[in-house]
Design an enzyme around this catalytic site. Structure first.
Site, mmCIF file in Angstrom:
data_model
loop_
_atom_site.group_PDB
_atom_site.id
_atom_site.type_symbol
_atom_site.label_atom_id
_atom_site.label_comp_id
_atom_site.label_asym_id
_atom_site.label_seq_id
_atom_site.Cartn_x
_atom_site.Cartn_y
_atom_site.Cartn_z
ATOM 1 N N TYR A 74 0.836 -1.207 0.000
ATOM 2 C CA TYR A 74 0.000 0.000 0.000
ATOM 3 C C TYR A 74 0.869 1.255 0.000
ATOM 4 C CZ TYR A 74 -3.788 3.196 1.150
ATOM 5 O OH TYR A 74 -4.701 4.213 1.112
ATOM 6 N N ALA A 219 0.821 14.856 -22.429
ATOM 7 C CA ALA A 219 0.534 13.488 -22.878
ATOM 8 C C ALA A 219 1.465 13.018 -23.999
ATOM 9 C CB ALA A 219 -0.923 13.398 -23.351
ATOM 10 N N LYS A 260 -0.893 7.814 -23.451
ATOM 11 C CA LYS A 260 -0.453 8.208 -24.788
ATOM 12 C C LYS A 260 1.022 7.811 -24.936
ATOM 13 C CE LYS A 260 -4.506 10.349 -24.446
ATOM 14 N NZ LYS A 260 -4.629 11.588 -23.705
HETATM 15 C C1 LIG Z 1 -5.760 12.348 -23.082
HETATM 16 C C2 LIG Z 1 -5.439 13.719 -22.696
HETATM 17 C C3 LIG Z 1 -5.781 14.231 -21.442
HETATM 18 C C4 LIG Z 1 -6.600 13.446 -20.419
HETATM 19 O O1 LIG Z 1 -5.972 12.278 -20.061
HETATM 20 P P1 LIG Z 1 -6.784 10.926 -19.703
HETATM 21 O O2 LIG Z 1 -5.682 9.966 -19.409
HETATM 22 O O3 LIG Z 1 -7.584 10.570 -20.890
HETATM 23 O O4 LIG Z 1 -7.607 11.231 -18.512
HETATM 24 C C5 LIG Z 1 -5.408 15.527 -21.144
HETATM 25 N N1 LIG Z 1 -4.750 16.288 -22.038
HETATM 26 C C6 LIG Z 1 -4.401 15.826 -23.254
HETATM 27 C C7 LIG Z 1 -3.661 16.715 -24.198
HETATM 28 C C8 LIG Z 1 -4.743 14.540 -23.626
HETATM 29 O O5 LIG Z 1 -4.420 14.097 -24.848
#
Ligand SMILES: *Cc1c(COP(=O)(O)O)cnc(C)c1O
Length: 463
Positions: A74, A219, A260
């Site tokens: 944890y 991302a 991503k």
């Molecule tokens: C995907 C994304 C997010 C949000 O992320 P999640 O993992 O989908 O919650 C925020 N900003 C950008 C530029 C993104 O491509």
């Protein structure tokens, strides 16, 4: 000279998942049942799924083996410390907390930085980012350069912030009414378009002049660094990892969706360069929202896979394969005369549906019509980024007109081969030949918020 290393993917396949194209009559039935909304289709009825690059990447053998090392303690797990080491190495910030995904990071960080009524300036807010700014009482404003809105205009960094516009805005509203400046790398909503190092430095300079924080929405940080290396002369001989660290050195903090570039199916983080006070607040807030600060909503094994993925994402051979695949698809479409956002960005090809279907007006959703047609033609799922996504004016209820009507073909990382890209290109080219026959759509039913996920449509009859 022939560079054999760049002629093929920088990996080979160790595990496969079967896909198939269901017969045309069945596709026709499925899309009618789905109310002509691709979000209502079942994945098993899709041949090639280009809905999103988020959480859809293929993990490497090293990531899968790292999963087995996951420490599910944890507090203070080994997995956390391995991830911390990877974050410090790749990003270069002193502090970090994991979160379950990018929006979790936004949810924790934004209330600490936004006071009621303050503006957040961004090149272009991603939709959940905009939603979290607004939920915290802030006002989200986009300040990407104008070139981003002309799909046919070639510009190497269409994700750049309009520096003059930003400074004018800060002076007009008053520094105290700005919460912080966000830079989204790459600029997702403008077509995965990169932001130059020069522009990032300028943002930092303006931020320093008015004593504002700079936060990266990061991302696709590695893809952005790859574009900087390729398109900004100063960086042509620099290592990707060193470009990434320089980029982040101009920020105070970042939020990241690890789904991503970090190539995991679930994960995210907040990292903070050196502000210990902010870090202490984040650590306190992450507990009720995401989880204890050494796991933040993730399993130990998720953190281990993310640690490996973060480092792999900075490998230039991989990035060259990745961006090369997007360019491969884009070149085929350009050659056939199909209008797309140019130059092509990092994670997707954006087809300009307004130019593709000029006879379909914005309120009959040309990009949605094209999306439906692509599924019918070859079982390929893309996604509409246009007036259907934008929705209605909250006061008048009138359908708003989006500045761009785009069909996004989002390419998952390390998942499809260039033969799959050939299918997508052939299908679009065949549709282009009979584009005159394609009509628009109207809404049958829609929910009040985020309607594009669940709305039902039908073809407009009288054309
Ligand atoms: C995907 C994304 C997010 C949000 O992320 P999640 O993992 O989908 O919650 C925020 N900003 C950008 C530029 C993104 O491509």
């Amino acid at each position: 000279m022939c560079d054999y290393s760049k002629m093929a993917e920088a990996y080979k396949i160790k595990m496969v998942e079967s896909i198939s194209l269901i017969p045309k009559e069945e596709r026709e039935r499925r899309i009618v049942e789905a109310g002509y909304n691709q979000f209502a289709l079942r994945a098993e009825d899709i041949f090639i799924d280009l809905l999103t690059d988020s959480g859809t990447g293929a993990m490497s053998d090293k990531q899968w083996s790292a999963l087995m090392l996951g420490d599910e303690s944890y507090a203070g797990s080994r997995s956390f410390y391995r991830l911390e080491e990877a974050v410090k190495g790749v990003v270069g910030y002193r502090y970090f907390v994991p979160t379950h995904q990018g929006r979790g990071a936004e949810n924790v960080l934004f209330p600490l930085l936004i006071k009621e009524g303050q503006y957040v300036i961004n090149n272009m807010h991603f939709d959940t980012t905009k939603a979290h700014v607004e939920l915290k009482g802030g006002r989200a404003v986009n300040m990407v350069i104008q070139e981003a809105y002309d799909t046919q205009l070639e510009h190497p960094f269409k994700g750049n912030v309009d520096i003059e516009e930003m400074e004018r805005f800060i002076l007009e509203k008053g520094r105290e009414n700005i919460a912080f400046i966000m830079i989204t790398i790459t600029c997702n909503s403008a077509g995965g378009q990169p932001v130059s190092m020069d522009n990032i430095r300028e943002v930092r300079r303006v931020a320093d002049r008015y004593n504002l924080k700079v936060v990266f929405d990061s991302a696709r940080f590695a893809e952005n660094a790859y574009f900087i290396k390729r398109r900004e002369d100063e960086f042509k001989d620099r290592e990707i990892s060193s470009i990434i660290r320089e980029m982040f050195s101009y920020g105070d903090a970042l939020t990241m969706s690890a789904k991503k570039d970090a190539i995991v199916n679930m994960g995210g983080m907040i990292a903070i360069r050196e502000d210990e006070k902010l870090y202490t607040q984040v650590r306190a807030m992450v507990v009720p929202m995401e989880g204890f600060p050494t796991y933040g909503g993730l399993s130990g094994r998720d953190m281990d896979a993310m640690a490996v993925g973060l480092v792999e994402s900075t490998d230039e051979a991989y990035l060259s394969t990745r961006i090369g695949q997007i360019e491969y698809l884009a070149d085929k479409l350009i050659e056939a005369g199909i209008p797309i956002q140019r130059p092509v960005g990092g994670h997707a090809v954006f087809v300009d549906a307004r130019r593709f279907l000029p006879h379909v007006p914005f309120n009959q959703f040309p990009a949605q019509a094209l999306c439906v047609e692509l599924y019918r033609e070859a079982g390929v799922r893309g996604v509409e980024i246009g007036s259907f996504l934008l929705g209605r004016d909250p006061d008048s209820g009138q359908q708003l007109e989006s500045p761009l009507e785009l069909l996004r073909l989002t390419i998952p990382r390390r998942v499809y081969t260039n033969s799959h890209m050939d299918v997508v290109a052939a299908a679009l080219i065949n549709i282009y030949k009979r584009r005159q026959e394609i009509g628009g759509y109207e809404i049958v039913s829609e929910p009040e918020v985020l309607r594009h996920f669940t709305a039902r449509l039908k073809p407009v009859k009288d054309r």
